[in-house]
Enzyme design. Sequence first.
Site, mmCIF file in Angstrom:
data_model
loop_
_atom_site.group_PDB
_atom_site.id
_atom_site.type_symbol
_atom_site.label_atom_id
_atom_site.label_comp_id
_atom_site.label_asym_id
_atom_site.label_seq_id
_atom_site.Cartn_x
_atom_site.Cartn_y
_atom_site.Cartn_z
ATOM 1 C CB CYS A 115 -0.952 0.011 1.190
ATOM 2 S SG CYS A 115 -2.170 -1.303 1.089
ATOM 3 C CG HIS A 251 -3.018 3.851 1.705
ATOM 4 N ND1 HIS A 251 -3.463 3.406 0.478
ATOM 5 C CD2 HIS A 251 -3.151 2.805 2.554
ATOM 6 C CE1 HIS A 251 -3.843 2.144 0.592
ATOM 7 N NE2 HIS A 251 -3.667 1.755 1.846
ATOM 8 C CG ASN A 281 -6.579 -0.414 0.844
ATOM 9 O OD1 ASN A 281 -5.811 -0.003 -0.021
ATOM 10 N ND2 ASN A 281 -6.156 -0.887 2.004
HETATM 11 O O1 UT7 Z 1 -3.859 -0.679 3.388
HETATM 12 C C1 UT7 Z 1 -3.095 -1.457 4.241
HETATM 13 C C2 UT7 Z 1 -3.382 -1.146 5.622
HETATM 14 N N1 UT7 Z 1 -4.597 -1.771 6.044
HETATM 15 C C3 UT7 Z 1 -5.343 -1.157 6.935
HETATM 16 O O2 UT7 Z 1 -5.021 -0.054 7.271
HETATM 17 C C4 UT7 Z 1 -6.502 -1.885 7.535
HETATM 18 C C5 UT7 Z 1 -6.492 -1.645 9.011
HETATM 19 N N2 UT7 Z 1 -7.569 -2.280 9.727
HETATM 20 C C6 UT7 Z 1 -8.846 -1.896 9.616
HETATM 21 O O3 UT7 Z 1 -9.170 -1.039 8.817
HETATM 22 C C7 UT7 Z 1 -9.861 -2.489 10.556
HETATM 23 O O4 UT7 Z 1 -9.199 -3.239 11.541
HETATM 24 C C8 UT7 Z 1 -10.920 -3.374 9.860
HETATM 25 C C9 UT7 Z 1 -11.841 -2.519 9.042
HETATM 26 C C10 UT7 Z 1 -10.220 -4.406 8.987
HETATM 27 C C11 UT7 Z 1 -11.756 -4.108 10.898
HETATM 28 O O5 UT7 Z 1 -12.353 -3.184 11.792
HETATM 29 P P1 UT7 Z 1 -12.272 -3.433 13.358
HETATM 30 O O6 UT7 Z 1 -13.059 -2.370 13.986
HETATM 31 O O7 UT7 Z 1 -10.818 -3.549 13.709
HETATM 32 O O8 UT7 Z 1 -13.035 -4.797 13.514
HETATM 33 P P2 UT7 Z 1 -12.488 -6.196 14.038
HETATM 34 O O9 UT7 Z 1 -11.560 -6.828 13.050
HETATM 35 O O10 UT7 Z 1 -12.003 -6.035 15.422
HETATM 36 O O11 UT7 Z 1 -13.847 -7.032 14.039
HETATM 37 C C12 UT7 Z 1 -14.936 -6.663 14.847
HETATM 38 C C13 UT7 Z 1 -16.080 -7.631 14.593
HETATM 39 C C14 UT7 Z 1 -15.668 -9.088 14.686
HETATM 40 O O12 UT7 Z 1 -16.710 -9.788 15.301
HETATM 41 P P3 UT7 Z 1 -16.601 -10.214 16.867
HETATM 42 O O13 UT7 Z 1 -15.371 -11.073 16.915
HETATM 43 O O14 UT7 Z 1 -16.438 -8.926 17.593
HETATM 44 O O15 UT7 Z 1 -17.882 -10.918 17.086
HETATM 45 C C15 UT7 Z 1 -15.552 -9.511 13.245
HETATM 46 O O16 UT7 Z 1 -15.829 -10.888 13.068
HETATM 47 O O17 UT7 Z 1 -16.600 -7.434 13.281
HETATM 48 C C16 UT7 Z 1 -16.650 -8.686 12.599
HETATM 49 N N3 UT7 Z 1 -16.436 -8.475 11.188
HETATM 50 C C17 UT7 Z 1 -17.427 -8.211 10.321
HETATM 51 N N4 UT7 Z 1 -18.756 -8.088 10.489
HETATM 52 C C18 UT7 Z 1 -19.502 -7.805 9.415
HETATM 53 C C19 UT7 Z 1 -15.273 -8.464 10.508
HETATM 54 N N5 UT7 Z 1 -15.492 -8.193 9.216
HETATM 55 C C20 UT7 Z 1 -16.834 -8.025 9.079
HETATM 56 C C21 UT7 Z 1 -17.648 -7.734 7.986
HETATM 57 N N6 UT7 Z 1 -18.976 -7.622 8.201
HETATM 58 N N7 UT7 Z 1 -17.166 -7.536 6.738
#
Ligand code: UT7
Length: 324
Positions: A115, A251, A281
Amino acid sequence: MSAIRSVARGTGSYLPERVLTNADLAQRIDTSDEWIVQRTGIRQRHIAAEGEFTSHLAVKAAERALAASGCTAADIDLIVLATATPDQTFPATSVVVQAELGITRGAAFDVQAVCSGFVFALATADAYLKTGAFQRALVIGAETFSRILDWEDRGTCVLFGDGAGAMVIEAAPAEAAGTSGLLTSHLRSDGRHRAKLFVDGGPSSTQTVGHLRMEGREVFKHAVGMITDVIEDAFAATGETAASIDWFVPHQANRRIIDASAQKLGIAPEKVVTTVDIHGNTSAASIPLAFDLAVRDGRIKTGQLVLLEAMGGGFTWGSALLRW
Ligand code: UT7
């Protein structure tokens, strides 16, 4: 101090026709428009058509950048293309672009910083122009991340999209460049974080292409600190400040990361160019796509100071400050 400065001449970008909305995704996997918008700010992304490769997107973006800069392909003697999704393991996608554009002189190579690729490619091209080795460079970020996604993994497949962006930069004597051009760039990497965002395949390890894997929360945790640190480096090197920049083109990974970074640095929200809602992204393509959009819609104007920043797999991260 080098007597040569790299001056930006023009930008171009290209997005594949097909748009995939959050609602489309919600029909295929256990997710919702509400979750995706709330956690990421993404509403839709573009997906390359069957048979449409990274090089095809890159060529279209490059042609538009050439047209915008008033140059022809014959004026270009360097292509630095950032991608993590090359057409083939080798040759470099940049040489495909070179041939498609009809360029038969100079050099073309790819840069792999995921990225952060566009910032790394820009800094690399700038360094070569400053040595006098090349005169005019096409710097491209192009990706087809749709090809390395696990479409069953809702934690990653909702985040990414395909696209390409390009910028023409030219070596100019510092006196002629005046205050315009690339003022500073700062590149960083730390491979200790490589298992937090990676592709689980490759020619040497598995002989497969593999799929993107990410510990999203872990990446998120590091992102804002790394981004703001490397921007502080750009400010320290130039004496510029959050108040003196006209546009912030970050980004586009996640709306919350962009907002938190701008807030921590004291960059006013109206100076932030955001495309994550409409592009998702697009990895190395996200900055030149956003930059081109803001040039074409009249936001970025001649003489304005533009701050770029990226962070991604590796981890890699970097910043660049340029006067348009
Ligand atoms: O470009 C390279 C750099 N990449 C980034 O900068 C990405 C950085 N990370 C992020 O943007 C975020 O961490 C995400 C958007 C990927 C995830 O957001 P989050 O607030 O960190 O959520 P999480 O991974 O902690 O997941 C929270 C909950 C989980 O459920 P439980 O375990 O709390 O029951 C996931 O299973 O959300 C669930 N979840 C979803 N639910 C509905 C994960 N993906 C989804 C989804 N739809 N697509």
